[in-house]
Design an enzyme around this catalytic site. Structure first.
Site, PDB file in Angstrom:
ATOM      1  N   GLU A 514      30.358  43.093   3.795  1.00  0.00           N
ATOM      2  CA  GLU A 514      29.067  42.792   3.176  1.00  0.00           C
ATOM      3  C   GLU A 514      28.587  41.407   3.608  1.00  0.00           C
ATOM      4  O   GLU A 514      28.338  40.519   2.777  1.00  0.00           O
ATOM      5  CB  GLU A 514      29.159  42.933   1.656  1.00  0.00           C
ATOM      6  CG  GLU A 514      29.589  44.339   1.241  1.00  0.00           C
ATOM      7  CD  GLU A 514      29.697  44.556  -0.256  1.00  0.00           C
ATOM      8  OE1 GLU A 514      29.460  43.587  -1.011  1.00  0.00           O
ATOM      9  OE2 GLU A 514      30.006  45.679  -0.678  1.00  0.00           O
ATOM     10  N   GLU A 614      32.979  52.055   1.846  1.00  0.00           N
ATOM     11  CA  GLU A 614      33.223  51.584   0.476  1.00  0.00           C
ATOM     12  C   GLU A 614      32.155  52.108  -0.471  1.00  0.00           C
ATOM     13  O   GLU A 614      30.959  52.066  -0.183  1.00  0.00           O
ATOM     14  CB  GLU A 614      33.250  50.055   0.424  1.00  0.00           C
ATOM     15  CG  GLU A 614      33.707  49.493  -0.912  1.00  0.00           C
ATOM     16  CD  GLU A 614      33.895  47.985  -0.866  1.00  0.00           C
ATOM     17  OE1 GLU A 614      34.554  47.514   0.079  1.00  0.00           O
ATOM     18  OE2 GLU A 614      33.372  47.289  -1.736  1.00  0.00           O
TER      19      GLU A 614
END
Length: 939
Positions: A514, A614
């Site tokens: 991220e 994820e």
């Protein structure tokens, strides 16, 4: 919601005995009244219990509240009772009970309540009758009374009542109770509203506070014929429909209703109908789902209602036509070969990494017991190993800066302690760290999982602020630009070392987690690092070079694990073609949930492997998970999908766990929902194009098995599945079902019938079902890779490689290479010995694989020439003689015997044969007066 039960009922006035699936629906047959604090006055035949002595807030350990059925799946609270011995039975006219046994909430809010009545045998309740009150409110402690029930009870029989708000209601109320068994004819319990096992308290010494208003005659007057009418069929499916009707008059006794149906109109003659289903007592609108119908067919139906006065038929019969089947799968499109399901190893493996039982639960499909619960293994086959960023040593007088909010178990230990040397063999590296996570990684690999290497943050000493939780100012790069190459060296070195020393070859390396996250800050709760797009591009190019330098040129780079689909798309489009060329696997996280341009990311990543690495959320039910898995399969089309971590707190985990306290509790329903996908959609299967948004379809050509996973995210309904466009579908069908917040957790059934390529199944509200359909063929099999033929005496031996998806093979033979060929044998084996031959003739063979979709391509030609046994020729010359035989028989040896009387004993000659231009032979001395016999024997 409709509750399905199996009943066996004699329809006395309609003339048949039926065993059928009946639907018990809540209906307005009685009237609910709030009596206030005044108890009813019992009649002469009433069954009553008025004491509240010893009342308990949790009587006999039971959750005796009106919200227990919809909220806690424990069944509605109620009481069993036993009727007397009056031969004609008893009329149940009223039923009253006292509220206010414990805590209460929102009883003054108008909502819907249901009264359930059951027949009881031991600890099993059979649903018998229900009635509903809408917009009802009362005060805590009031007596509530149902009137106008008019139900005939059998003598000497155990019944039960239960009372609950509906699933859509709010608040709760505990019913009043008393201890020390004041009513010996029954006890309190929790009753599944559709029938089933009753939950009694262990002592059996508690009773409710109630009054059953019984009479020997019907107070409503003499019993008359009921009045019943048919209503239009609904929920039409290729293989099923819902048949409807209404009892407009009970005739002063609630009647039993049976619906008759079939492809011919049987009128009022029960034996003229093909099928029937009995619904039990009905006093208002009713409906019944029926299955195993044929598509594109006209059906008729009608209802018969009976009570003591006789049977009344609904007139006229109605008709409906089942629709043509709509295929559930588009066979012209597929979304690639499935690579698998996965999860991250941090942080749970940092604490639980030595537990082999957890490895079995996560990375196998075996059943494993955890805290007394036998769990079906998830069968994940991808484990994401995290390269840590933390260490306790100092570098050039600087030490790691730890966020005040990061717990120790989220601080993952990094291997590269000091930048003074990148040589992994020096003391600047410590390969003994991170033992627990490495242990779980190796156990995952031993159970068949492949491993991805990923990084939450570079080593702390590479960062501007030495803090691996994030920059001091959000959304600013924290990797010191002078260490861009070192960030790549770190990961490439781990990959090379793991391959050489741990026996682990990573399936890919992901350098970011991220990277555009504004939540990565120095006060964060975990490791994280912000990277803008140009910095990511720089690190990727360095990483490709460093991996190539270490012999890892075939190991893909994955990028960029952005938090959402939209950011992942933006980042990917921000890379130039060179950087995109260095990336082998495009990765994203699924935290945009129901939003985001999934389809755009799929299109932009064309030609690359695409993974969702994820996903997670705190919805324990699994409904959110199923929704987003379906969206990913429908629009993102990944070939791998990973949950964040299976063990976590606050319902983020599949199994609720306090990792920091090393405590693991029980699985959420979400665990079983995910198992519906992971245990059946397996690596190597082809993901098919589902035409239903709520269905994921996968096919195994090896096992000839079709898998469908379907979510019903709403009210209960029947869902039909058409497989009519498959070339061949035989079944059988096995199904598994999970209904969150019930005891139905990944239960297996073999009760689905396939009719003309179509099947239909009842789905409870908010449920997930998986179907494995065996013996399905999408296309004929491929040709065998090779066919070999070898000759021997009087035989040609054929062998060929198996064809994936073939059920049998057609072996054809010809006497010349141009044909014509004729069928020699149809067989499932991959070898054959042809003995119907003439020695010296060359034969030509081909093999054609076959399955339900038809024959596949014909194999290449193979040939063989069977031959006769070689003959021995003796030649005499002076004191010796010679034996010769054809030169082609090199695999034969000479044996001799001195007589031919049984048992004949043959001895090998050790003389080495000599060869000529056409023959083999040996020379032997003459044996005057001693007979010798010779033969050739194949070696």
């Amino acid at each position: 919601m409709p509750v399905t039960e199996t009943v066996s009922v004699v329809c006395r006035f309609c003339g048949v005995i039926v065993v059928a699936m009946a639907t018990l629906s809540a209906r307005a047959a009685g009237t609910l009244t709030d009596l206030g604090a005044t108890a009813p006055t019992p009649g002469a035949y009433d069954i009553s219990q008025f004491s509240t002595s010893g009342e308990a807030s949790s009587p006999d350990g039971l959750n005796y509240y009106t919200d227990n059925y919809p909220s806690h799946s424990g069944g509605a609270p109620g009481q069993t009772f036993t009727t007397g011995s009056n031969a004609g039975g008893y009329w149940l006219n009223t039923l009253a009970f006292k509220t206010g046994g414990g805590g209460t909430e929102s009883t003054t809010t108008p909502q819907t309540y249901v009264l359930y009545l059951f027949t009881v045998s031991g600890s099993t309740a059979t649903a018998w009758f229900s009635t509903t009150a809408t917009g009802f409110a009362f005060n805590n402690g009031d007596w509530l009374q149902w009137t106008n029930l008019n139900l005939l009870l059998s003598p000497n029989t155990v019944y039960a009542y239960a009372f609950s708000r509906t699933a859509s209601g709010t608040g709760w109320e505990q019913l009043a109770n008393a201890s020390n068994n004041p009513y010996a004819g029954g006890q309190i319990g929790l009753f599944p509203v559709g029938g089933g096992a009753i939950t009694y308290g262990p002592s059996g010494q508690f009773d409710g506070v109630f009054d059953l208003g019984l009479t020997l005659t019907n107070p409503a007057g003499s019993v008359a014929l009921p009045v019943v009418a048919n209503s239009a069929a609904t929920g039409l499916q290729p293989n099923g429909a819902t048949l409807n009707g209404q009892v407009s008059s009970s005739g002063n006794q609630v009647p039993t209703v049976t619906i008759y149906y079939g492809p011919a109109n049987g009128g009022t003659n029960p034996s003229a109908w093909a099928d029937s289903t009995t619904l039990g007592l009905q006093n208002s609108t009713f409906s019944a789902p029926v299955f195993n119908l044929n598509p594109s067919t006209t059906y008729y139906f009608t209802a018969c209602a009976s009570n003591q006065a006789g049977g009344a038929w609904a007139q006229p019969s109605l008709s409906f036509q089942t629709p043509a089947p709509t295929p559930v799968v588009n066979l012209a499109v597929n979304w690639g070969v499935w690579q698998g399901w996965g999860c991250s190893l941090c942080w749970w493996a940092n604490v639980f990494g030595t537990r082999s039982d957890l490895a079995d639960i996560v990375f196998t499909t075996n059943y494993t017991t955890l805290n007394g619960v036998n769990l079906p293994g998830l069968g994940l086959n991808i484990a994401r190993y995290n390269a840590g960023a933390c260490s306790a040593n100092s570098v050039n007088g600087q030490s790691m800066v730890a966020s005040p909010n990061i717990p120790s178990w989220k601080q993952m230990q990094g291997f590269w302690l000091n930048p003074s040397s990148s040589d992994p063999g020096t003391t600047n590296w410590n390969w003994n760290l991170d033992a627990n996570q490495r242990s779980m990684m190796l156990m995952a690999q031993a159970r068949g999982a492949s491993i991805q290497l990923f990084s939450n943050s570079p080593m702390w000493w590479m960062l501007d602020n030495f803090n691996p939780s994030g920059p001091n100012t959000a959304s600013t790069d924290n990797l010191n630009s002078s260490y861009d190459d070192d960030a790549a060296i770190y990961l490439a070195t781990i990959a090379a070392y793991a391959q050489t020393n741990w026996g682990v070859t990573f399936n890919s390396i992901e350098a970011f987690n991220e990277p555009h996250g504004s939540w990565w800050v120095s006060t964060g709760t975990q490791e994280g690092c912000y990277f803008d797009t140009p910095t990511q591009a720089t690190v990727i190019q360095y990483l490709r070079t460093e991996m190539n330098n270490r012999g890892l040129a075939n190991m893909p780079i994955a990028a960029s694990d952005e938090n959402s689909y939209d950011v992942a798309l933006s980042t990917w489009q921000g890379f130039n073609s060179t950087v995109q060329g260095d990336v082998g696997t495009v990765t994203t996280h699924g935290y945009e949930y129901g939003s985001g341009n999934r389809a755009g990311l799929y299109a932009a990543a064309a030609g690359k492997t695409l993974w969702n690495t994820e996903y997670g959320e705190p919805d324990a039910t699994g409904i959110s998970l199923a929704t987003n898995v379906d969206l990913d399969f429908a629009s993102l089309h990944p070939t791998a999908w990973c949950y964040w971590q299976p063990f976590d707190s606050s319902d983020w985990g599949l199994i609720n766990s306090d990792v920091g306290s090393s405590n693991i509790t029980t699985p959420n329903p979400k665990y079983y929902v995910l198992a519906q996908y992971t245990r059946h959609i397996r690596p190597g299967m082809t993901i098919l194009d589902s035409l239903a948004a709520n269905t994921v379809a996968a096919y195994s050509v090896t096992n000839r098995t079709l898998v469908l996973v379907t979510c019903n995210l709403g009210a209960a309904q029947n869902i039909g599945f058409s497989l009519t466009n498959f070339p061949a579908v035989a079944g059988p069908i096995t199904r598994w079902i999970t209904v969150p917040n019930t005891t139905t957790n990944y239960m297996q059934f073999n009760d689905v019938s396939l009719t003309n390529g179509v099947f239909q199944v009842a789905f409870p509200a908010n449920s997930v079902q998986t179907f494995e359909i065996a013996n399905v063929d999408m296309a004929p099999p491929a040709a065998p890779v090779s066919v070999t033929a070898s000759a021997d005496v009087g035989v040609a031996n054929l062998n060929w490689t198996s064809s994936v998806g073939a059920t049998n093979y057609l072996l054809d033979r010809a006497a010349n290479s141009a044909g014509p060929y004729s069928l020699l044998s149809s067989l499932a084996a991959t070898n054959y010995s042809d003995t119907q031959v003439t020695n010296g003739v060359t034969y030509y063979y081909t093999v054609t694989p076959v399955n339900g979709a038809g024959p596949g391509p014909v194999s290449a030609q193979a040939s063989a020439t069977p031959y006769a046994p070689p003959a021995i020729t003796p030649t005499f010359s002076g004191s010796q003689f010679s034996l010769s035989w054809p030169g082609w028989a090199t695999n034969y040896s000479i044996y001799y015997a001195t007589n031919l009387n049984p048992p004949i004993i043959w001895f090998p000659l050790t003389n080495q044969p000599q060869s000529s231009s056409t023959n083999l032979g040996i020379f032997l001395p003459m044996t005057n007066g001693v007979p010798h016999f010779y033969r050739l024997k194949a070696n």
